[in-house]
Design a protein around this motif. Structure first.
Motif, PDB file in Angstrom:
ATOM      1  N   ASN A 121       0.317  27.813 -26.061  1.00  0.00           N
ATOM      2  CA  ASN A 121       0.287  26.363 -26.225  1.00  0.00           C
ATOM      3  C   ASN A 121       1.372  25.693 -25.398  1.00  0.00           C
ATOM      4  O   ASN A 121       1.123  24.682 -24.727  1.00  0.00           O
ATOM      5  N   ILE A 122       2.567  26.240 -25.428  1.00  0.00           N
ATOM      6  CA  ILE A 122       3.660  25.664 -24.634  1.00  0.00           C
ATOM      7  C   ILE A 122       3.341  25.773 -23.145  1.00  0.00           C
ATOM      8  O   ILE A 122       3.585  24.827 -22.381  1.00  0.00           O
ATOM      9  N   SER A 123       2.761  26.895 -22.741  1.00  0.00           N
ATOM     10  CA  SER A 123       2.373  27.060 -21.331  1.00  0.00           C
ATOM     11  C   SER A 123       1.339  26.018 -20.923  1.00  0.00           C
ATOM     12  O   SER A 123       1.415  25.439 -19.836  1.00  0.00           O
ATOM     13  N   ALA A 124       0.369  25.764 -21.819  1.00  0.00           N
ATOM     14  CA  ALA A 124      -0.654  24.749 -21.523  1.00  0.00           C
ATOM     15  C   ALA A 124      -0.019  23.368 -21.421  1.00  0.00           C
ATOM     16  O   ALA A 124      -0.387  22.573 -20.546  1.00  0.00           O
ATOM     17  N   PHE A 125       0.928  23.075 -22.300  1.00  0.00           N
ATOM     18  CA  PHE A 125       1.621  21.779 -22.231  1.00  0.00           C
ATOM     19  C   PHE A 125       2.357  21.641 -20.905  1.00  0.00           C
ATOM     20  O   PHE A 125       2.270  20.602 -20.239  1.00  0.00           O
ATOM     21  N   LEU A 126       3.079  22.675 -20.501  1.00  0.00           N
ATOM     22  CA  LEU A 126       3.809  22.623 -19.223  1.00  0.00           C
ATOM     23  C   LEU A 126       2.844  22.499 -18.044  1.00  0.00           C
ATOM     24  O   LEU A 126       3.152  21.837 -17.051  1.00  0.00           O
ATOM     25  N   TRP A 127       1.670  23.122 -18.163  1.00  0.00           N
ATOM     26  CA  TRP A 127       0.666  23.043 -17.102  1.00  0.00           C
ATOM     27  C   TRP A 127       0.222  21.601 -16.884  1.00  0.00           C
ATOM     28  O   TRP A 127      -0.128  21.213 -15.762  1.00  0.00           O
ATOM     29  N   THR A 128       0.242  20.775 -17.951  1.00  0.00           N
ATOM     30  CA  THR A 128      -0.197  19.384 -17.801  1.00  0.00           C
ATOM     31  C   THR A 128       0.717  18.588 -16.866  1.00  0.00           C
ATOM     32  O   THR A 128       0.372  17.474 -16.483  1.00  0.00           O
ATOM     33  N   PHE A 129       1.853  19.136 -16.485  1.00  0.00           N
ATOM     34  CA  PHE A 129       2.758  18.473 -15.550  1.00  0.00           C
ATOM     35  C   PHE A 129       2.537  18.939 -14.109  1.00  0.00           C
ATOM     36  O   PHE A 129       3.205  18.470 -13.204  1.00  0.00           O
ATOM     37  N   THR A 130       1.586  19.855 -13.904  1.00  0.00           N
ATOM     38  CA  THR A 130       1.234  20.293 -12.546  1.00  0.00           C
ATOM     39  C   THR A 130       0.172  19.345 -11.993  1.00  0.00           C
ATOM     40  O   THR A 130      -0.462  18.598 -12.748  1.00  0.00           O
ATOM     41  N   PRO A 131      -0.063  19.361 -10.679  1.00  0.00           N
ATOM     42  CA  PRO A 131      -1.072  18.457 -10.108  1.00  0.00           C
ATOM     43  C   PRO A 131      -2.459  18.597 -10.749  1.00  0.00           C
ATOM     44  O   PRO A 131      -3.109  17.595 -11.061  1.00  0.00           O
ATOM     45  N   SER A 132      -2.916  19.826 -10.961  1.00  0.00           N
ATOM     46  CA  SER A 132      -4.245  19.990 -11.570  1.00  0.00           C
ATOM     47  C   SER A 132      -4.234  19.552 -13.035  1.00  0.00           C
ATOM     48  O   SER A 132      -5.214  18.986 -13.531  1.00  0.00           O
ATOM     49  N   GLY A 133      -3.124  19.772 -13.722  1.00  0.00           N
ATOM     50  CA  GLY A 133      -2.997  19.318 -15.106  1.00  0.00           C
ATOM     51  C   GLY A 133      -2.972  17.810 -15.204  1.00  0.00           C
ATOM     52  O   GLY A 133      -3.584  17.215 -16.108  1.00  0.00           O
ATOM     53  N   ILE A 134      -2.279  17.167 -14.275  1.00  0.00           N
ATOM     54  CA  ILE A 134      -2.208  15.702 -14.251  1.00  0.00           C
ATOM     55  C   ILE A 134      -3.604  15.111 -14.057  1.00  0.00           C
ATOM     56  O   ILE A 134      -3.983  14.144 -14.728  1.00  0.00           O
ATOM     57  N   THR A 135      -4.395  15.711 -13.164  1.00  0.00           N
ATOM     58  CA  THR A 135      -5.756  15.244 -12.924  1.00  0.00           C
ATOM     59  C   THR A 135      -6.601  15.333 -14.192  1.00  0.00           C
ATOM     60  O   THR A 135      -7.314  14.392 -14.547  1.00  0.00           O
ATOM     61  N   LEU A 136      -6.506  16.460 -14.884  1.00  0.00           N
ATOM     62  CA  LEU A 136      -7.280  16.625 -16.117  1.00  0.00           C
ATOM     63  C   LEU A 136      -6.840  15.619 -17.174  1.00  0.00           C
ATOM     64  O   LEU A 136      -7.688  14.988 -17.826  1.00  0.00           O
TER      65      LEU A 136
END
Length: 195
Positions: free
Chosen positions: A171-186
């Motif tokens: 879950n923490i990894s997924a949260f941190l992923w939301t700060f990557t370019p692909s995560g921001i797009t999603l």
């Protein structure tokens, strides 16, 4: 009744309480302790109820360890993470719907732990562990850690604890992923649905 633990074998999880000015010696088992963040220790002051077993021996039940209890590190970790997540979302201008999502799913998870504990005590239908893990994976893990600490439910059982920590890491990894370019797009796509 009040007393003091005068003998304690931590490896076996039992000992004896001295009460009534040393006139009463009562058996204590670690499983009879409630609302404590640590196992009993020698010289701990305790309050308890006395029950008599079928052989006439006195046993302590509903034992509470007196004095200030240490704040559980797992609960501190969950609270710190929520503060960090809120701060990161605000500082980086991300959508704030993630905050109530974490809080809401954590509350649901806590309630599910409570329901499962009551079912375990009364011999009724139990909540599947997979359901508890899925709630934790989708953001309810702070509620799971709080429930383990407060309710003393599923706090020692393996492999449940190991799987719970895997869901926390994911879950923490997924949260941190939301700060990557692909995560921001999603996140922007999801936000456009709500706004």
């Amino acid at each position: 009744m009040k007393g003091k633990i005068t003998e304690w074998n931590d490896s076996k999880g039992y000992g004896f309480i001295s009460a009534l000015n040393g006139n009463l010696r009562v058996f204590i088992h670690a499983s009879s302790v409630k609302n404590s963040n640590h196992r009993p220790r020698l010289n701990d002051e305790v309050t308890f109820e006395v029950s008599e077993d079928n052989r006439g021996r006195f046993n302590a039940v509903d034992v509470t360890i007196e004095g200030k209890q240490a704040f559980p590190l797992t609960v501190l970790f969950g609270c710190s993470y929520l503060v960090f997540a809120c701060a990161a979302l605000i500082v980086f201008g991300r959508p704030l719907f993630i905050i109530p999502l974490y809080i809401g799913i954590s509350l649901i998870t806590y309630v599910m732990f409570s329901v499962d504990k009551k079912a375990a005590q009364t011999g009724q239908w139990r909540t599947p562990e997979n359901s508890l893990h899925m709630l934790s994976l989708f953001g309810g893990w702070p509620g799971a850690l709080f429930a383990q600490s407060q309710l003393r439910h599923k706090s020692k059982k393996q492999p449940f604890k190991a799987i719970l920590w895997i869901t926390i890491i994911l879950n923490i990894s997924a949260f941190l992923w939301t700060f990557t370019p692909s995560g921001i797009t999603l996140i922007q796509r999801i936000s456009s649905v709500f706004y």
